[in-house]
Design an enzyme around this catalytic site. Structure first.
Site, mmCIF file in Angstrom:
data_model
loop_
_atom_site.group_PDB
_atom_site.id
_atom_site.type_symbol
_atom_site.label_atom_id
_atom_site.label_comp_id
_atom_site.label_asym_id
_atom_site.label_seq_id
_atom_site.Cartn_x
_atom_site.Cartn_y
_atom_site.Cartn_z
ATOM 1 C CG ASP A 94 -2.110 0.824 1.220
ATOM 2 O OD1 ASP A 94 -2.154 1.712 0.252
ATOM 3 O OD2 ASP A 94 -2.860 1.202 2.060
ATOM 4 C CB SER A 95 0.572 4.416 -1.749
ATOM 5 O OG SER A 95 -0.524 5.013 -1.098
ATOM 6 N N GLY A 96 0.569 3.908 1.473
ATOM 7 C CA GLY A 96 0.787 4.737 2.794
ATOM 8 C C GLY A 96 -0.139 6.040 3.042
ATOM 9 C CG ASP A 148 -5.117 6.745 -2.641
ATOM 10 O OD1 ASP A 148 -4.236 6.548 -1.864
ATOM 11 O OD2 ASP A 148 -6.275 6.400 -2.500
ATOM 12 C CD GLN A 191 -9.937 7.509 -3.034
ATOM 13 O OE1 GLN A 191 -11.002 7.313 -2.659
ATOM 14 N NE2 GLN A 191 -8.976 6.473 -2.762
ATOM 15 N N GLY A 218 -11.606 4.237 -1.277
ATOM 16 C CA GLY A 218 -12.441 5.085 -0.434
ATOM 17 C C GLY A 218 -13.567 4.494 -0.181
ATOM 18 C CG ASP A 268 -6.192 -5.240 1.727
ATOM 19 O OD1 ASP A 268 -5.698 -4.670 2.925
ATOM 20 O OD2 ASP A 268 -6.643 -4.290 1.088
ATOM 21 C CB CYS A 306 -12.047 -25.536 9.774
ATOM 22 S SG CYS A 306 -10.725 -24.699 9.561
ATOM 23 C CB CYS A 308 -7.121 -24.603 9.946
ATOM 24 S SG CYS A 308 -7.774 -24.131 11.609
ATOM 25 C CB CYS A 311 -10.240 -26.789 13.188
ATOM 26 S SG CYS A 311 -10.969 -25.321 13.424
ATOM 27 C CG HIS A 337 -10.170 -20.968 12.646
ATOM 28 N ND1 HIS A 337 -10.526 -21.935 12.000
ATOM 29 C CD2 HIS A 337 -11.144 -19.993 12.722
ATOM 30 C CE1 HIS A 337 -11.753 -21.811 11.740
ATOM 31 N NE2 HIS A 337 -12.151 -20.716 11.903
#
Length: 372
Positions: A94-96, A148, A191, A218, A268, A306, A308, A311, A337
């Site tokens: 990410d750009s920050g 941005d 945006q 946004g 994300d 599950c 994982c 579990c 999990h």
């Protein structure tokens, strides 16, 4: 050829959901995909080996945090972010921008960039489009996000319009600065707040630059979900079909399904790791709050459906004990999990698109998961 390319494999017959493939210098990503967040060069409470083993094909790290600590020059000296954190698969940075704009009174927006004070020690810094590119070039991520301005919610129309136009100007500066296009790709960010015509205007401006991928920014900034979905309905149609589409900062199961249904490829969110540290698990039968007393002698797994590591090996009673005892292992097992759950859900979503049964799978999931 750009460093990152997108290939559309199949589109669902009843929706805009699509099955695709993103190719990067560090591997191929099957889409739709959920990206675990490793803000400061680590997915909290997880070893990189564990994240790989559960099937994560890409993670996200953050320019703002790595710039402040340990510093991008340190990461570059270590051989780049992949080597520094022992992760050999794709990374998106990410750009920050979002973090800087979240600082409120601690930052000042100018055409040059954003002047801000560090949340760590109060020191003064300037983050500009060029500086963001410099940092991300040093980190060596496969996908770099443009710097941005993320307008808050609510915001008046003129503010949002000025903001999106500044975002476009900053994107042009990012593209001009970034030269290493064979090893890293730059994604632009749409945006426009909650104004559909401004969303279209922003999309038209950034698509002109012919980048390898585009993000919808946004959203999920405090607006009701019905408004978010309504805006998202418009956004996707403005973006190219032959480029990757990324919805930033969204990761609850319902948002993943709704985003996929509208044609989003990448997601994300810190949600699965954050709620894990607070004793909350996502399961096929809904959320489980491990703090509840009813789990004190419940020796069943978090999720009977599950497979994982958590579990397969531990009970709700044990996980509750760990949380109550403030043991670090609680965060580790709960995070394991939650990430596995979302990554596995995305795998099933991809399969449902391949089989033209996305809506059927969505209904099955919602019926089992219950209220969001």
């Amino acid at each position: 050829m750009p460093a990152v390319t997108y290939e559309l494999i199949k589109t669902d017959k009843k929706t805009r959901a699509r099955r695709g493939r993103v190719t990067t210098p560090h591997g191929v990503i099957q889409t739709p995909v959920f990206m675990p967040v490793g803000t400061a060069a680590t997915v909290k409470a997880m070893r990189p080996e564990e994240v790989r083993e559960m099937g994560a094909e890409i993670i996200l790290s953050n320019t703002y945090h790595l710039y402040l600590r340990p510093g991008h020059e340190t990461v570059k000296a270590a051989g780049g972010l992949h080597k520094f954190m022992n992760w050999d698969r794709p990374i998106l940075t990410d750009s920050g921008g979002f973090q800087v704009f979240s600082l409120g009174a601690m930052r000042k927006i100018r055409e040059e960039g954003v002047e801000f004070r560090s949340h760590i020690d109060g020191s003064k810094h300037m983050l500009s489009p060029e500086k963001s590119m410099e940092i991300q070039n040093a980190l060596g991520s496969d996908i770099m996000m443009a710097f941005d301005e993320c307008a808050p919610y609510p915001a008046d129309r003129q503010y949002v319009k000025d903001s999106l136009e500044r975002t476009t100007r900053w994107l042009k500066r990012c593209k001009e600065y970034h030269k290493n296009t064979e090893k890293q790709s730059l994604f632009g960010i749409m945006q426009g707040g909650m104004y559909k015509d401004l969303r279209k205007e922003s999309a038209e401006q950034i698509v002109e630059l012919d980048l390898p991928g585009y993000a919808v920014g946004g959203l999920s900034v405090g607006e009701p979900k019905d408004i978010m979905y309504d805006i998202m309905d418009e956004c996707v149609d403005y973006l190219p079909k032959d480029k990757a589409r990324y919805l930033m900062g969204v990761g609850s199961p319902d948002c993943l399904f709704e985003g996929v249904e509208r044609g989003i490829d990448m997601f994300d969110c810190v949600l699965p790791t954050r709620i894990a540290r607070h004793g909350m698990a996502m399961t096929s039968q809904g959320r489980v709050n491990i703090k509840n007393a009813k789990y004190a002698k419940d020796f069943s797994p978090l999720d009977p459906n599950c497979d994982c590591y958590t579990c397969r090996n531990y009970s709700k009673a044990y996980l509750r004990h760990l949380f109550k005892a403030d043991e670090i292992l609680s965060s580790m097992l709960m995070t394991n999990h939650n990430l596995h759950f979302l990554i596995d859900t995305m795998r099933h979503i991809r399969k449902s698109i391949e089989e033209d049964r996305f809506l059927e799978y969505k209904k099955e999931f919602y019926d089992s998961y219950g209220r969001f």
